[in-house]
Scaffold this active site. Structure first.
Site, short mmCIF file in Angstrom:
data_model
loop_
_atom_site.label_atom_id
_atom_site.label_comp_id
_atom_site.label_asym_id
_atom_site.label_seq_id
_atom_site.Cartn_x
_atom_site.Cartn_y
_atom_site.Cartn_z
N ARG A 70 0.47 -1.34 0.10
CA ARG A 70 -0.25 -0.39 -0.14
C ARG A 70 0.78 1.33 -0.31
O ARG A 70 1.81 1.18 0.59
CB ARG A 70 -0.99 -0.17 1.30
CG ARG A 70 -1.39 -1.45 1.18
CD ARG A 70 -3.51 -0.77 2.40
NE ARG A 70 -2.20 -1.19 3.88
CZ ARG A 70 -2.13 -1.07 4.54
NH1 ARG A 70 -2.07 0.86 4.44
NH2 ARG A 70 -1.06 -1.17 5.47
N TYR A 198 -1.63 -3.76 -6.85
CA TYR A 198 -1.17 -4.31 -5.97
C TYR A 198 -2.22 -4.24 -4.96
O TYR A 198 -3.19 -3.46 -4.59
CB TYR A 198 -0.33 -3.41 -4.57
CG TYR A 198 -0.46 -3.68 -3.48
CD1 TYR A 198 0.36 -5.73 -3.03
CD2 TYR A 198 -0.36 -3.28 -2.22
CE1 TYR A 198 -0.20 -6.15 -1.65
CE2 TYR A 198 -0.94 -4.00 -0.82
CZ TYR A 198 -0.01 -5.13 -0.94
OH TYR A 198 -0.74 -5.58 0.30
N LYS A 207 -9.57 -2.56 1.62
CA LYS A 207 -9.56 -1.37 1.92
C LYS A 207 -10.03 0.17 1.61
O LYS A 207 -10.61 0.56 2.41
CB LYS A 207 -7.93 -1.53 2.39
CG LYS A 207 -6.76 -1.70 2.63
CD LYS A 207 -7.22 -2.79 3.44
CE LYS A 207 -6.14 -3.53 4.32
NZ LYS A 207 -6.47 -3.92 5.92
N HIS A 227 -10.42 -2.66 10.42
CA HIS A 227 -9.73 -3.29 10.63
C HIS A 227 -9.77 -3.80 12.01
O HIS A 227 -8.62 -4.71 13.00
CB HIS A 227 -8.54 -2.20 10.94
CG HIS A 227 -7.24 -3.14 9.74
ND1 HIS A 227 -5.89 -2.32 10.25
CD2 HIS A 227 -7.42 -4.29 8.87
CE1 HIS A 227 -5.02 -3.60 9.11
NE2 HIS A 227 -5.50 -4.23 8.75
N SER A 249 -1.46 -4.12 10.01
CA SER A 249 -0.97 -4.87 9.28
C SER A 249 0.60 -6.06 9.11
O SER A 249 0.80 -4.74 9.99
CB SER A 249 -0.50 -3.74 8.00
OG SER A 249 -2.22 -2.87 7.45
N CYS A 251 0.95 -8.05 11.89
CA CYS A 251 1.39 -8.36 13.29
C CYS A 251 -0.11 -9.49 13.62
O CYS A 251 -0.16 -9.68 14.60
CB CYS A 251 0.63 -7.27 13.70
SG CYS A 251 1.55 -5.19 13.71
N ASP A 278 -9.89 -9.57 9.10
CA ASP A 278 -9.00 -8.63 8.45
C ASP A 278 -10.15 -7.29 8.29
O ASP A 278 -9.64 -6.45 9.25
CB ASP A 278 -8.58 -8.40 7.16
CG ASP A 278 -7.61 -6.97 6.51
OD1 ASP A 278 -6.25 -6.76 7.24
OD2 ASP A 278 -8.06 -6.64 5.23
N ARG A 367 2.05 -12.29 -1.04
CA ARG A 367 1.10 -13.05 -0.62
C ARG A 367 0.63 -13.32 -1.08
O ARG A 367 0.80 -14.35 -2.09
CB ARG A 367 -0.05 -11.48 -0.81
CG ARG A 367 0.58 -10.01 -0.12
CD ARG A 367 -0.43 -9.98 1.07
NE ARG A 367 0.01 -9.34 2.60
CZ ARG A 367 -0.92 -7.96 2.69
NH1 ARG A 367 -1.75 -8.64 3.16
NH2 ARG A 367 0.27 -6.87 3.58
C1 OXD Z 1 -3.50 -3.88 5.07
C2 OXD Z 1 -3.63 -5.91 4.52
O1 OXD Z 1 -2.10 -3.89 4.58
O2 OXD Z 1 -4.28 -6.70 4.97
O3 OXD Z 1 -3.54 -4.35 6.67
O4 OXD Z 1 -3.12 -6.17 3.26
MN MN Z 2 -5.08 -5.52 6.95
#
Ligand code: OXD
Ligand code: MN
Length: 582
Positions: A70, A198, A207, A227, A249, A251, A278, A367
């Site tokens: 991002r 992306y 998002k 989130h 993100s 974590c 998420d 990912r």
């Molecule tokens: C983030 C994702 O960047 O979930 O938070 O991809």
């Molecule tokens: Mn996320």
């Protein structure tokens, strides 16, 4: 396929006039359509087929090397009044943003197919779900949207019934990072994204819609778009409590959502059910409890670090029907990333011969995209139109010092302060420096579609007569000792902390009052079968008043940075705690 909805037809026509595609394809969401997109991408080289025996129906996508995360500095919230976007967002006036984007979009789809992707965020018949249409020139985006959302004909029917939808326009443009913008127009319920393929920048249901636009919409409609992962914890008595947890993100949301309890817990009958990893949309039900849905239908998870040891469920769900982005490859075409105990990479994420000296085989933010139904712990409740009632909300960050393993907020207002005060070390999920501690309120710093001060007030507003709100907790799995080693084992052992929380919810566990909140004693946590000495556990549960006083002062300054709009109730709570620590 086309539509009977005039507003949608007009929009599609006007986008086509601007972007000049060669063809327009209305996506029906069928498997046949997915397969033909995959075939197309295999011929263009956008996808590489992986080992059919070990990974049937799995593909690798290599993105442009400068398009791997991002881009927060290029992401804007475009409200008519700058103050409404808040200092937590980059802002541009809607007129300037439209002018800039129109220029970029002019003729950008020449020679390309324009895909029209109707999608629904949330179970298709849920009153909590919301729909959108993404127009994109990327077949990779369409394939990912099919996994991540309820996409196609059923969504279009709902959109035609409702008449309204979030408009998302996306073009990969020429993938030039200097011509890349992710614009949000909350007042118009629209999104415009250019120059990136992306996930977080391009799968606009995720998002952009489900967090930035939805958070704005949720504020006007009395709900919350967060989130957060959603997980169900079933105890040996067969009762399932649902927990939503916000972490920044990369974590560990995916790992917590799919946690496998330690051996002893499994023997006793504890089970974990995954609803989302998420995003969580929640609103009060008739009984005053908060009910949550996962608006997504798939997982877009971070690959590195995922292994049988850290997340066996994820490993099991990645054996088929998955798209991998920017991972490495073994000699027999299996996906590979750092953290896997087996396999030898021969190609890195850029397709170069792997050479350890030139960096990792998989990009740190590589990912996987996979349907939620592939997950062995998938909960059937994911499709419940009413959502699941929440017993607890958990906030957490990546903090190597100061913040204890777990504490409980005294009440909702205190809990909102705990969420607002969250801070965490930055990760590879966004471009920029990694490992820098920054405030990330409710893990929404990159995702709140409006002024954080108004967002905190909105959170506070849920505490009203008749409400039966979840308890709020804060956790930190990432505390390090003086040798720089993690002190808590994390992953499946986080179950031990969840057990304490749920016993607090049902009034069966003890806690100590401290100025920062309620904490367990070391003997309130079950550490059977864990190789941990009590001294370490005590250190993990220690509250250093002096250091916390400084933290509280910093939190006060942070809240005040939002000026007059910062809610007084939050400032009063912060001052009260600071006084107790002084
Ligand atoms: C983030 C994702 O960047 O979930 O938070 O991809
Ligand atoms: Mn996320």
């Amino acid at each position: 396929m086309s539509t009977s909805l005039a507003a949608l037809n007009h929009w599609v026509e006007s986008v086509a006039r601007l972007t000049q595609p060669e063809k327009i394809h209305w996506c029906d969401g069928t498997e046949a359509e997915y397969n033909s997109l995959v075939d197309l991408m295999l011929t263009t080289g956008d996808l590489i087929k992986l080992n059919e025996e070990t990974h049937p129906n799995c593909y690798l996508h290599r993105s442009s090397p400068s398009d791997v995360a991002r881009v927060e500095h290029l992401t804007f919230v475009c409200t008519s009044n700058k103050e409404d976007a808040g200092s937590n967002n980059h802002w541009m006036s809607p007129a300037d943003a439209h002018a800039k984007m129109d220029e970029l979009y002019a003729g950008c789809m020449r020679g390309r197919t324009m895909y029209v992707v109707p999608y629904c965020m949330g179970p298709i018949d849920s009153p909590l779900a919301r729909c959108g249409v993404e127009i994109t020139d990327s077949p990779y985006v369409v394939a990912n949207m099919r996994i991540m959302t309820r996409m196609g004909e059923a969504a279009l029917k709902r959109i035609e019934r409702e008449g309204g939808f979030v408009k998302g326009l996306h073009s990969i443009g020429d993938l030039n990072p200097d011509r890349r913008f992710i614009m949000h127009f909350p007042e118009e319920l629209s999104i415009q994204s250019f120059g990136s393929g992306y996930g977080g920048n391009a799968l606009l249901g995720k998002k952009c819609h489900a967090l930035r636009i939805a958070s704005y919409q949720a504020r006007t409609e009395g709900w919350l778009a967060e989130h957060m992962l959603i997980v169900g914890i079933e105890n040996p008595q067969g009762e399932t409590h649902y927990v939503a947890a916000a972490f920044p993100s990369a974590c560990g949301k995916t790992n917590l959502a799919m946690l496998i309890p330690p051996e002893g817990y499994r023997q006793d009958g504890w089970k974990v059910w995954t609803i989302g990893d998420d995003i969580c949309w929640m609103r009060p039900g008739a009984d005053g409890r908060l009910y949550a849905i996962n608006p997504e239908a798939g997982f877009f998870g971070v690959a590195p670090g995922t292994s049988v040891k850290t997340n066996a469920s994820a490993m099991a769900m990645l054996n088929k029907d998955a798209i991998f982005t920017n991972v490495g490859l073994t000699a027999d075409n299996q996906p590979w990333w750092e953290g896997l105990p087996e396999g030898v990479p021969v190609k890195d994420w850029q397709g170069r011969d792997y050479d350890k000296a030139s960096g990792p085989a998989a990009h740190p933010n590589s990912r996987f995209t996979v349907s939620a139904k592939n997950c062995p712990s998938y909960s059937e409740k994911s499709e419940d139109p009413q959502g699941v009632p929440l017993s607890a909300i958990v906030f957490g960050g990546r903090r190597e010092s100061l913040v204890p393993l777990v504490f409980e907020a005294r009440n909702w207002t205190h809990g909102v302060l705990v969420g607002a005060a969250m801070a965490s070390e930055t990760t590879a999920a966004a471009t920029g420096a990694v490992g820098v501690v920054r405030r990330d309120s409710m893990a929404m710093k990159p995702f709140a579609g409006y002024n954080f001060a108004d967002y905190f007030s909105h959170w506070l507003s849920f505490d009203k007569p008749g409400a039966n709100l979840p308890k709020i907790f804060h956790v930190n799995w990432f505390r390090k000792n003086s040798d720089g080693k993690f002190m808590w084992p994390g992953f499946g052992d986080n179950m031990r902390v969840l057990e304490w929380m749920l016993k607090r919810v049902t009034g069966q566990a003890h806690a100590n009052e401290t100025p920062i909140g309620l904490l367990p004693n070391s003997d309130d946590l079950n550490i059977d079968g864990l190789n941990m000495d009590v001294a370490t556990l005590n250190q993990l549960l220690d509250v250093n008043h002096e250091a916390w006083y400084e933290e509280m002062e910093a939190i006060g300054e942070y809240l005040q940075s939002y000026g007059d709009r910062a809610p007084q109730a939050l400032l009063a709570e912060q001052e009260k705690i600071a006084r107790q620590l002084a």
